[in-house]
Design an enzyme around this catalytic site. Structure first.
Site, PDB file in Angstrom:
ATOM      1  N   SER A 133       0.823  -1.019  -0.210  1.00 37.48           N
ATOM      2  CA  SER A 133      -0.097   0.029  -0.164  1.00 37.48           C
ATOM      3  C   SER A 133       0.915   1.200  -0.177  1.00 37.48           C
ATOM      4  CB  SER A 133      -0.859  -0.173   1.443  1.00 37.48           C
ATOM      5  OG  SER A 133      -1.531   1.054   1.520  1.00 37.48           O
ATOM      6  N   TYR A 144      -1.646  -1.296  10.855  1.00 38.20           N
ATOM      7  CA  TYR A 144      -1.601  -1.469   9.438  1.00 38.20           C
ATOM      8  C   TYR A 144      -0.383  -1.120   8.501  1.00 38.20           C
ATOM      9  CZ  TYR A 144      -3.511  -1.394   4.794  1.00 38.20           C
ATOM     10  OH  TYR A 144      -3.743  -1.550   3.408  1.00 38.20           O
TER      11      TYR A 144
HETATM   12  N1  LIG Z   1      -8.735  -0.577  -0.318  1.00 36.85           N
HETATM   13  C1  LIG Z   1      -7.759   0.213  -0.374  1.00 36.85           C
HETATM   14  O1  LIG Z   1      -7.887   1.553  -0.295  1.00 36.85           O
HETATM   15  C2  LIG Z   1      -6.268  -0.427  -0.447  1.00 36.85           C
HETATM   16  C3  LIG Z   1      -5.234   0.398  -0.506  1.00 36.85           C
HETATM   17  C4  LIG Z   1      -4.128   0.068  -0.228  1.00 36.85           C
HETATM   18  C5  LIG Z   1      -3.854  -1.568  -0.300  1.00 36.85           C
HETATM   19  N2  LIG Z   1      -4.954  -2.390  -0.067  1.00 36.85           N
HETATM   20  C6  LIG Z   1      -4.755  -3.557   0.214  1.00 36.85           C
HETATM   21  O2  LIG Z   1      -5.349  -4.645  -0.585  1.00 36.85           O
HETATM   22  C7  LIG Z   1      -5.751  -5.929  -0.300  1.00 36.85           C
HETATM   23  C8  LIG Z   1      -7.218  -6.018  -0.487  1.00 36.85           C
HETATM   24  O3  LIG Z   1      -7.780  -5.351   0.288  1.00 36.85           O
HETATM   25  P1  LIG Z   1      -9.229  -4.793  -0.346  1.00 36.85           P
HETATM   26  O4  LIG Z   1      -9.277  -2.993  -0.350  1.00 36.85           O
HETATM   27  O5  LIG Z   1      -9.639  -5.408  -1.469  1.00 36.85           O
HETATM   28  O6  LIG Z   1     -10.278  -4.889   0.928  1.00 36.85           O
HETATM   29  P2  LIG Z   1     -11.593  -6.019   1.182  1.00 36.85           P
HETATM   30  O7  LIG Z   1     -12.546  -6.127   0.160  1.00 36.85           O
HETATM   31  O8  LIG Z   1     -11.659  -6.180   2.492  1.00 36.85           O
HETATM   32  O9  LIG Z   1     -10.702  -7.357   0.975  1.00 36.85           O
HETATM   33  C9  LIG Z   1      -9.973  -7.926   1.798  1.00 36.85           C
HETATM   34  C10 LIG Z   1      -9.897  -9.643   1.660  1.00 36.85           C
HETATM   35  O10 LIG Z   1      -9.305 -10.298   2.354  1.00 36.85           O
HETATM   36  C11 LIG Z   1     -10.047 -11.229   3.198  1.00 36.85           C
HETATM   37  N3  LIG Z   1      -9.324 -11.611   4.368  1.00 36.85           N
HETATM   38  C12 LIG Z   1      -9.481 -10.634   5.654  1.00 36.85           C
HETATM   39  N4  LIG Z   1      -8.814 -11.324   6.724  1.00 36.85           N
HETATM   40  C13 LIG Z   1      -8.140 -12.562   6.164  1.00 36.85           C
HETATM   41  C14 LIG Z   1      -7.566 -13.754   6.646  1.00 36.85           C
HETATM   42  N5  LIG Z   1      -7.410 -13.661   7.925  1.00 36.85           N
HETATM   43  N6  LIG Z   1      -7.539 -14.883   6.139  1.00 36.85           N
HETATM   44  C15 LIG Z   1      -7.994 -14.661   4.784  1.00 36.85           C
HETATM   45  N7  LIG Z   1      -8.623 -13.947   4.143  1.00 36.85           N
HETATM   46  C16 LIG Z   1      -8.863 -12.684   4.910  1.00 36.85           C
HETATM   47  C17 LIG Z   1     -11.156 -10.712   3.467  1.00 36.85           C
HETATM   48  O11 LIG Z   1     -12.358 -11.693   3.675  1.00 36.85           O
HETATM   49  P3  LIG Z   1     -13.552 -11.113   4.381  1.00 36.85           P
HETATM   50  O12 LIG Z   1     -14.146 -10.162   3.905  1.00 36.85           O
HETATM   51  O13 LIG Z   1     -14.449 -12.648   4.751  1.00 36.85           O
HETATM   52  O14 LIG Z   1     -12.954 -10.912   5.846  1.00 36.85           O
HETATM   53  C18 LIG Z   1     -11.467 -10.060   1.930  1.00 36.85           C
HETATM   54  O15 LIG Z   1     -11.941 -10.920   0.951  1.00 36.85           O
HETATM   55  C19 LIG Z   1      -5.295  -5.840   1.293  1.00 36.85           C
HETATM   56  O16 LIG Z   1      -4.150  -6.261   1.471  1.00 36.85           O
HETATM   57  C20 LIG Z   1      -5.191  -4.195   1.667  1.00 36.85           C
HETATM   58  O17 LIG Z   1      -4.400  -3.900   2.786  1.00 36.85           O
HETATM   59  C21 LIG Z   1      -6.239  -1.715  -0.003  1.00 36.85           C
END
Ligand SMILES: NC(=O)c1ccc[n+]([C@@H]2O[C@H](COP(=O)([O-])OP(=O)(O)OC[C@H]3O[C@@H](n4cnc5c(N)ncnc54)[C@H](OP(=O)(O)O)[C@@H]3O)[C@@H](O)[C@H]2O)c1
Length: 318
Positions: free
Chosen positions: A164, A176
């Site tokens: 990120s 985080y």
């Molecule tokens: N959105 C942003 O602005 C942003 C920016 C920078 C980086 N990121 C990174 O992008 C990645 C994906 O996030 P996202 O934004 O797409 O959010 P998201 O929609 O919340 O997706 C995260 C996924 O990870 C799963 N997860 C959570 N805890 C877990 C565990 N213990 N074991 C296996 N799976 C797990 C969640 O499942 P459940 O929903 O069932 O818990 C969900 O499907 C993350 O690494 C995040 O840090 C996001």
């Protein structure tokens, strides 16, 4: 002189553009394992790669999410339930992957699953709050990688780690940013080690995007939970007014600025998996490219001044 310089820069970009357009062959025979496919980037990437013809092995935290994903994709996409915070779950998923890829090995591992975890100001939180986030985002990612690496090495494949902009600049308290800085460090050493075996490692650094993770209600709830458990003397130092202004800033200015087009991120992941010459780092989103990344190279005093502008002051600040 300026003309030569412009021609050189132009030539550099032309060569880079040409190199980056080269695609690896036999994509339809290649297996890619993605964590966190229940929603957000992971979910979109699984469907995107499935449409492109790759063999997608999608890990979701719950069976319900896995079922929904299967209903939206081709019969070639397979799912498994995986909690990356639990060793026994990782062991079972690794065996599942082994049975599918056989001697071909695993072409791609995308470490995408993550949580935002308890947040707010560091002083409001407990050690356990940090452990909760680090156990999933950092240690979970490391354990999944160590477990699947023999299969990736066999295929001379790719590891794609989702970091990120928070892995370049610490934007708030809690585990985080720490976890994402850790992902950057892990990816750095892994990239150099695995180069000996023909395995390439890429890091994705998205800015702010609208997903479940950045859902306003969820973020505000996590900040309030942190505040509620803070010791009373800490609450006095900050004051309720600080909390309310902080929540207002996050909900009215920070989160609404998040981008909606998630494919900006998944296109980077796809490139890292399918290009002959993937980049080592991908910034995704205008805020990452134009704001956070340049700021991460600025002198600290300047970055601090910009990042704290508009933030409320604690009641007992000097
Ligand atoms: N959105 C942003 O602005 C942003 C920016 C920078 C980086 N990121 C990174 O992008 C990645 C994906 O996030 P996202 O934004 O797409 O959010 P998201 O929609 O919340 O997706 C995260 C996924 O990870 C799963 N997860 C959570 N805890 C877990 C565990 N213990 N074991 C296996 N799976 C797990 C969640 O499942 P459940 O929903 O069932 O818990 C969900 O499907 C993350 O690494 C995040 O840090 C996001």
């Amino acid at each position: 002189m300026w003309l030569y310089l412009a021609a050189l820069v132009g030539l550099y970009y032309l060569v880079r553009w040409y190199r980056e357009r080269q695609v690896v062959s036999h994509l339809r025979d290649k297996y890619v394992f993605i964590t966190g496919c229940g929603s957000g980037f992971g979910n979109l990437l699984a469907r995107q790669l499935d449409m492109r013809g790759l063999r997608v092995l999608a890990a979701c935290r719950t069976e319900k999410a896995a079922e929904q994903l299967r209903a939206q994709s081709s019969d070639r996409l397979e799912t498994v339930t995986l909690d990356i915070g639990k060793t026994e779950s990782i062991t079972a998923a690794t065996q599942w992957v082994k049975e599918r890829v056989g001697d071909r090995g695993l072409w791609g591992l995308v470490n995408n699953a993550g949580i935002s975890g308890p947040s707010g100001r560091n002083e409001w939180l407990t050690k356990q709050d940090f452990v909760t986030t680090l156990n999933v985002n950092l240690l979970g990612t490391i354990e999944v990688t160590l477990s699947l690496l023999p299969l990736v090495r066999k295929a001379r494949g790719r590891v794609v780690n989702v970091s990120s902009v928070a892995g370049r600049l610490s934007l708030g308290g809690g585990g985080y940013s720490i976890s994402k800085y850790g992902i950057e460090a892990f990816s750095d050493s892994l990239r150099r080690e695995l180069a000996h075996f023909g395995v390439k490692v890429a890091v994705i650094e998205p800015g702010s995007f609208k997903t479940n993770m950045s859902n306003t209600e969820r973020v505000l709830r996590q900040i309030r939970e942190g505040w509620n458990q803070a010791r009373s003397e800490i609450k006095e130092i900050y004051g309720e007014k600080f909390l309310e202004s902080y929540l207002k800033l996050i909900s009215e200015h920070v989160l609404p600025a998040a981008e909606e087009n998630l494919s900006e991120v998944t296109d980077c992941m796809e490139h890292a998996l399918t290009a002959c010459h993937p980049r080592t780092r991908y910034s995704a989103g205008w805020d990452a490219k134009l704001f956070y990344l340049p700021m991460s190279y600025m002198p600290t005093f300047l970055a601090d001044a910009i990042l704290t502008r508009g933030l409320p002051r604690p009641a007992k600040a000097l």
